[in-house]
Motif scaffolding. Structure first.
Motif, PDB file in Angstrom:
ATOM      1  N   TYR A 175       0.804  -1.225   0.000  1.00 16.65           N
ATOM      2  CA  TYR A 175       0.000   0.000   0.000  1.00 16.65           C
ATOM      3  C   TYR A 175       0.839   1.279   0.000  1.00 16.65           C
ATOM      4  CZ  TYR A 175       0.630  -0.482   5.140  1.00 16.65           C
ATOM      5  OH  TYR A 175       1.136  -0.629   6.416  1.00 16.65           O
ATOM      6  N   ASP A 209      -1.887   5.760  -5.830  1.00 11.77           N
ATOM      7  CA  ASP A 209      -2.383   6.201  -4.518  1.00 11.77           C
ATOM      8  C   ASP A 209      -2.210   5.132  -3.444  1.00 11.77           C
ATOM      9  OD1 ASP A 209      -4.263   4.358  -5.296  1.00 11.77           O
ATOM     10  OD2 ASP A 209      -6.004   5.665  -5.012  1.00 11.77           O
ATOM     11  N   LEU A 267      -3.506   2.158  -3.459  1.00  8.63           N
ATOM     12  CA  LEU A 267      -4.690   1.317  -3.289  1.00  8.63           C
ATOM     13  C   LEU A 267      -4.984   0.413  -4.492  1.00  8.63           C
ATOM     14  CD1 LEU A 267      -7.117   3.923  -1.646  1.00  8.63           C
ATOM     15  CD2 LEU A 267      -5.592   2.298  -0.520  1.00  8.63           C
ATOM     16  N   ARG A 298      -7.846  -2.573  -4.551  1.00  6.95           N
ATOM     17  CA  ARG A 298      -9.021  -2.548  -5.438  1.00  6.95           C
ATOM     18  C   ARG A 298      -9.219  -3.898  -6.111  1.00  6.95           C
ATOM     19  NH1 ARG A 298      -6.596   2.528  -6.720  1.00  6.95           N
ATOM     20  NH2 ARG A 298      -7.788   4.243  -5.793  1.00  6.95           N
ATOM     21  N   THR A 355      -3.563  -0.888   6.180  1.00 10.47           N
ATOM     22  CA  THR A 355      -3.332   0.315   5.396  1.00 10.47           C
ATOM     23  C   THR A 355      -2.658   1.346   6.282  1.00 10.47           C
ATOM     24  OG1 THR A 355      -4.380   1.887   3.867  1.00 10.47           O
ATOM     25  CG2 THR A 355      -5.572   1.374   5.896  1.00 10.47           C
ATOM     26  N   GLN A 415      -4.357   6.777   4.496  1.00 12.06           N
ATOM     27  CA  GLN A 415      -5.116   6.129   3.428  1.00 12.06           C
ATOM     28  C   GLN A 415      -6.396   5.471   3.925  1.00 12.06           C
ATOM     29  OE1 GLN A 415      -1.656   3.718   2.518  1.00 12.06           O
ATOM     30  NE2 GLN A 415      -1.763   4.336   0.372  1.00 12.06           N
ATOM     31  N   GLU A 435      -9.344   6.379   5.050  1.00 15.03           N
ATOM     32  CA  GLU A 435     -10.653   6.785   4.525  1.00 15.03           C
ATOM     33  C   GLU A 435     -10.872   6.229   3.122  1.00 15.03           C
ATOM     34  OE1 GLU A 435     -13.267  10.878   3.671  1.00 15.03           O
ATOM     35  OE2 GLU A 435     -11.325  10.986   4.686  1.00 15.03           O
ATOM     36  N   GLY A 436      -9.854   6.365   2.265  1.00 16.22           N
ATOM     37  CA  GLY A 436      -9.972   5.845   0.911  1.00 16.22           C
ATOM     38  C   GLY A 436     -10.044   4.334   0.876  1.00 16.22           C
ATOM     39  N   ALA A 437      -9.280   3.678   1.744  1.00 19.60           N
ATOM     40  CA  ALA A 437      -9.304   2.217   1.792  1.00 19.60           C
ATOM     41  C   ALA A 437     -10.660   1.709   2.270  1.00 19.60           C
ATOM     42  CB  ALA A 437      -8.196   1.705   2.708  1.00 19.60           C
ATOM     43  N   ALA A 475     -13.532   3.247   1.959  1.00 17.04           N
ATOM     44  CA  ALA A 475     -14.494   3.481   0.874  1.00 17.04           C
ATOM     45  C   ALA A 475     -14.352   2.425  -0.214  1.00 17.04           C
ATOM     46  CB  ALA A 475     -14.289   4.881   0.288  1.00 17.04           C
ATOM     47  N   THR A 476     -13.116   2.028  -0.502  1.00 19.69           N
ATOM     48  CA  THR A 476     -12.873   0.997  -1.511  1.00 19.69           C
ATOM     49  C   THR A 476     -13.455  -0.337  -1.065  1.00 19.69           C
ATOM     50  OG1 THR A 476     -10.840   2.083  -2.259  1.00 19.69           O
ATOM     51  CG2 THR A 476     -11.075  -0.256  -2.767  1.00 19.69           C
ATOM     52  N   SER A 487     -17.201  -0.538  -1.329  1.00 14.13           N
ATOM     53  CA  SER A 487     -17.790  -0.253  -2.645  1.00 14.13           C
ATOM     54  C   SER A 487     -18.295  -1.483  -3.374  1.00 14.13           C
ATOM     55  CB  SER A 487     -16.750   0.456  -3.530  1.00 14.13           C
ATOM     56  OG  SER A 487     -15.677  -0.431  -3.850  1.00 14.13           O
TER      57      SER A 487
END
Length: 263
Positions: A171, A198, A200, A204, A224, A228, A230-232, A234-235, A238
């Motif tokens: 990561y 980024d 991630l 993904r 992570t 990161q 928040e983005g992780a 959200a991923t 998803s």
């Protein structure tokens, strides 16, 4: 003092390690002395450490969750902070779970988990041949290690059966890899560090298929960084998983957990 001298006192070893920038010189000296089978071997090990090789590569092992994990040269060294991920997995695992360890490296995560779970069924995979050889030594008869990319080498019969899916994916953002300490940047495989632009990208790919492999109520756990998280999260959320983030200040560890709904 030359490292080729036949005898090195503990204080001399500590001094050499300190001069090389080793922060925990006393601890490292004790480990090197206990691991060497004679003065010549000790001198050779010290020389390798002073030259910048990770201590775990010099010793041939790392301590992880109370286990001695074999670590071969060129293989990613398991980090102590990742013990936090194992703790979270233990808390979530049902009785006699099916466990998958993706990007397994040395196999430390899977080995640690099944050592604490009676009747666990372990499958692990890694794309690096050296890591696979190392993981097979660490997992032994307690699981099966496959060589290949993520889910590709896993038996199709595991689909929809996995209770705990561990994925200690790389990561580090590509642009930050060169900023890593030389121990990691020079001596560990880039594929185990570089997570794309980024950081991630590999996450993904793991998340894209996770729900197909997880059993109802099963969970994906990934490590992570704090920035990161928040983005992780959200991923992970998803693709039909219920996502949450947990952290340990003590170990400076951040883990994102995604659980497949029961129905």
């Amino acid at each position: 003092m030359s490292l080729s001298e036949p005898f090195l006192s503990p204080s001399a070893i500590v001094a050499e390690l300190r001069a090389a920038g080793c922060v925990f010189a006393e601890d490292e000296a004790r480990l090197l002395i206990s691991a060497a089978d004679g003065p010549a071997a000790l001198a050779a090990m010290l020389e390798r450490r002073v030259a910048g090789l990770p201590l775990e590569h010099v010793l041939g092992w790392a301590e992880f969750c109370g286990l001695r994990i074999a670590v071969d040269p060129g293989v990613f060294v398991p980090r102590r902070r990742t013990e936090f991920l194992v703790r979270q997995a233990l808390a979530l695992a049902p009785a006699r779970p099916v466990v998958v360890d993706l990007c397994c490296g040395t196999g430390a995560l899977g080995a640690a988990l099944v050592s604490s779970l009676e009747g666990a069924e372990l499958h692990a995979s890694d794309v690096e041949p050296a890591a696979v050889r190392c993981a097979r030594r660490n997992v032994g008869v307690h699981g099966t290690v496959y060589e290949g990319d993520l889910y590709a080498p896993l038996p199709p019969t595991l689909r929809g059966r996995v209770d705990v899916l561990l994925a200690n994916v790389p990561y580090v953002p590509t642009g930050d890899v060169e900023l890593l300490p030389a121990e990691a940047r020079v001596h560990e495989p880039r594929v185990a560090l570089d997570g794309g632009g980024d950081g991630l990208d590999v996450l993904r790919r793991v998340v894209a298929e996770a729900a197909h492999w997880l059993a109802p109520g099963g969970s994906l756990l990934v490590e992570t960084s704090e920035r990161q998280a928040e983005g992780a999260e959200a991923t992970v959320g998803s693709r039909g998983l219920t996502a949450r983030t947990v952290a340990s200040e003590e170990l400076y560890a951040t883990v994102v957990i995604g659980t497949r709904p029961q129905t």
